[in-house]
Design an enzyme around this catalytic site. Structure first.
Site, PDB file in Angstrom:
ATOM      1  CG  ASP A  60      -8.540  10.953   1.417  1.00 41.87           C
ATOM      2  OD1 ASP A  60      -8.656  11.642   1.422  1.00 41.87           O
ATOM      3  OD2 ASP A  60      -7.204  10.753   2.146  1.00 41.87           O
ATOM      4  CB  SER A 110      -6.199  14.002   3.891  1.00 44.67           C
ATOM      5  OG  SER A 110      -6.366  14.293   2.892  1.00 44.67           O
ATOM      6  CD  GLU A 237       4.716  -5.121  -6.896  1.00 41.24           C
ATOM      7  OE1 GLU A 237       4.154  -6.308  -7.256  1.00 41.24           O
ATOM      8  OE2 GLU A 237       5.085  -4.422  -7.006  1.00 41.24           O
ATOM      9  CD  GLU A 285       1.705  -1.315  -6.858  1.00 48.53           C
ATOM     10  OE1 GLU A 285       2.302  -0.612  -7.253  1.00 48.53           O
ATOM     11  OE2 GLU A 285       0.987  -1.646  -7.834  1.00 48.53           O
ATOM     12  CG  ASP A 300      -1.389  -7.119  -9.478  1.00 43.89           C
ATOM     13  OD1 ASP A 300      -2.301  -6.032  -9.626  1.00 43.89           O
ATOM     14  OD2 ASP A 300      -0.328  -6.515 -10.177  1.00 43.89           O
ATOM     15  CD  GLU A 327      -6.539   6.829   3.383  1.00 45.22           C
ATOM     16  OE1 GLU A 327      -6.822   7.858   3.257  1.00 45.22           O
ATOM     17  OE2 GLU A 327      -5.006   6.097   3.566  1.00 45.22           O
ATOM     18  CG  ASP A 373     -10.055  12.998   4.516  1.00 44.26           C
ATOM     19  OD1 ASP A 373     -10.644  12.926   3.575  1.00 44.26           O
ATOM     20  OD2 ASP A 373      -9.024  12.927   4.383  1.00 44.26           O
ATOM     21  CG  HIS A 451      -9.031  18.463  -0.582  1.00 40.46           C
ATOM     22  ND1 HIS A 451      -8.539  18.268   1.100  1.00 40.46           N
ATOM     23  CD2 HIS A 451      -8.746  17.374  -1.496  1.00 40.46           C
ATOM     24  CE1 HIS A 451      -7.183  16.933   0.851  1.00 40.46           C
ATOM     25  NE2 HIS A 451      -7.549  16.670   0.208  1.00 40.46           N
TER      26      HIS A 451
END
Length: 489
Positions: A60, A110, A237, A285, A300, A327, A373, A451
């Site tokens: 990306d 994207s 978490e 995450e 981790d 990706e 992309d 971008h």
């Protein structure tokens, strides 16, 4: 009359002498390296058979300039000057350029670009796997204008499906593999306007869990737990969810696939046995996964190469083959932050994943495509001498290069972004610009770098990879994949 016989050795010597006279530089190392490369290319004929497996790698935001800078960065980490280095992705034999514009945008996003790659049609910016008849944000326009994805086609043909991203799995690029949405921002139900809900549109996370092409995704690794759990719940978490409908989509996935394993950290990932695990869903995450430089420090989360390796081992068990997207989502985010160091680190992590795939697959039956992309506004400039640290101040003949105002500058800069300042530009110091958190200077001040509209590279190996030639529209990628697999038949 005496007949003279010319031996092979004499003939060879005569030819060498003639060549020496015609091309005196033939003993130069650059000349010889190019001759060796030519011989290798001639010994590598196109593969014209059908592909059992397809891996679509998407870096990306990985512009051609990002590839160049990453190549030098890696080489310098290995004690070279850097420019002569070669990334793993650069070994792929077939190369083309992709034109990335969306149907309504000169500089793309994207969602529209990834849609082009997985559906075969270009569309507007900000929409997910729907055609150009859709108006962004208008649910009613999406009905009947869904564009079928190569993942839906592959699932229906009995192939195993894989999806890996260092971004949220509901983020624009990965979402195009399984969702159809009039707006890329509809990642969870709280993001949908009431009118969209009333008209029957569903959020992207829900569409992932409900995805029913074939056997669905056998492997899905990435970030984005918050999109799958209620706002009044907390993940392992300590992070809260985003959903307002009260649904826990992780539990819904587990109920749908009682044979599957859900994991959320590296220890859970390490415990997955590819030989016996039939399905796995990993959300590492609450939002995006860590940048590679930070992940390597914390240890981790699995790396992109780790996830790619395990996914290939699992998916390869399917007798009908597999289709997978991998990706590197955070190259883009680092560029948006004007932070070239993290963008290059994530590009190298992406390259490591590509090298794993190249080593684990057979080019005779697996089509590997490496692309991006869209590009970014990062540029390399300033006449730095060879071997100058790519993230450092620009130097030539041992002296710092300076602009017309007597200020130092870096080789890497951005066209726009957070690194610009109002007023006089700062005189930079070497220690300052080599910090991991340093934001390169830019011309135009924006809170987030944008971008760019440049073409991006396509590099490929395997069945029908030779069809990547010249500069092509980005949606052509889908059509090469289909030519290699007959998914759309």
């Amino acid at each position: 009359m005496v007949k003279t016989t010319v031996t092979a050795a004499v003939a060879s010597a005569l030819l060498a002498a003639t060549a020496q006279a015609a091309v005196p530089q033939q003993n130069d190392v650059w000349y010889q390296d190019a001759q060796a490369a030519l011989a290798a290319a001639k010994a590598n004929p196109p593969i014209t058979g059908k592909a059992k497996n397809v891996i679509l790698f998407v870096g990306d935001g990985m512009s051609v300039g990002t590839i160049t800078a990453a190549r030098i960065y890696q080489g310098q980490q290995q004690g070279q000057t850097g420019e002569e280095n070669r990334l793993g992705m650069e070994s792929l034999p077939h190369v083309a350029l992709a034109k990335t514009y969306n149907t309504d945008m000169q500089t793309p996003d994207s969602a529209g670009t990834a849609t082009a790659m997985v559906t075969g049609v270009k569309t507007k910016a900000g929409v997910i796997s729907v055609d150009d008849n859709v108006q962004r944000g208008f649910c009613s326009t999406a009905k009947g204008n869904e564009a079928k994805t190569l993942f839906e086609m592959a699932g229906e043909k009995g192939k195993a499906l894989g999806l890996i991203s260092t971004a949220r799995l509901t983020h624009a690029t990965p979402a195009t593999t399984y969702a159809h949405s009039a707006d890329r921002n509809w990642e969870n139900d709280s993001k949908l306007p009431n009118i969209a809900k009333n008209q029957g549109c569903t959020d992207i996370a829900s569409q992932f869990v409900d995805f029913d092409a074939g056997e669905g995704f056998q492997v899905a690794f990435g970030g984005g737990r918050r999109e799958f759990i209620p706002a009044d719940s907390v993940d392992p978490e300590g992070k809260k969810g985003k959903r307002k409908d009260g649904r826990n989509l992780i539990e819904a996935w587990q109920n749908r696939y009682p044979d599957g394993q859900y994991i959320f950290d590296k220890s859970g990932f390490d415990a997955i046995d590819p030989a016996t695990t039939s399905r796995v869903f990993g959300l590492f995450e609450s939002s995006h996964m860590k940048y590679e430089a930070d992940r390597r420090e914390s240890q981790d989360e699995p790396s992109l190469a780790d996830m790619t390796s395990k996914a290939i081992d699992m998916l390869s068990r399917n007798k009908d083959g597999y289709v997978m997207m991998v990706e590197a989502g955070r190259i883009d985010h680092a560029h948006h932050a004007g932070n070239a160091a993290r963008a290059l680190e994530d590009t190298l992590a992406y390259d490591d994943a590509i090298k794993v795939a190249l080593a684990k697959t057979n080019p005779e039956d697996t089509l590997i495509i490496v692309t991006a992309d869209h590009a970014h506004t990062m540029v390399m400039n300033g006449y730095a001498e060879r071997g100058n640290p790519i993230l450092g101040l620009s130097r030539q003949k041992g002296r710092l290069n300076q602009d017309d105002f007597g200020k130092t500058y870096t080789t890497i800069t951005y066209g726009n972004g957070p690194g610009a300042v109002k007023g006089e530009r700062e005189n930079l110091q070497e220690g300052q610009v080599r910090e991991l958190d340093y934001k390169q200077q830019s011309l135009i001040k924006l809170g987030s770098e944008t971008h760019s509209g440049e073409d991006v590279a396509i590099m490929a190996r395997g069945p029908m990879a030779w069809l990547f030639q010249g500069a092509v529209e980005q949606n052509y990628i889908f059509h090469v994949i289909n030519e290699a697999t007959d998914l759309a038949d």
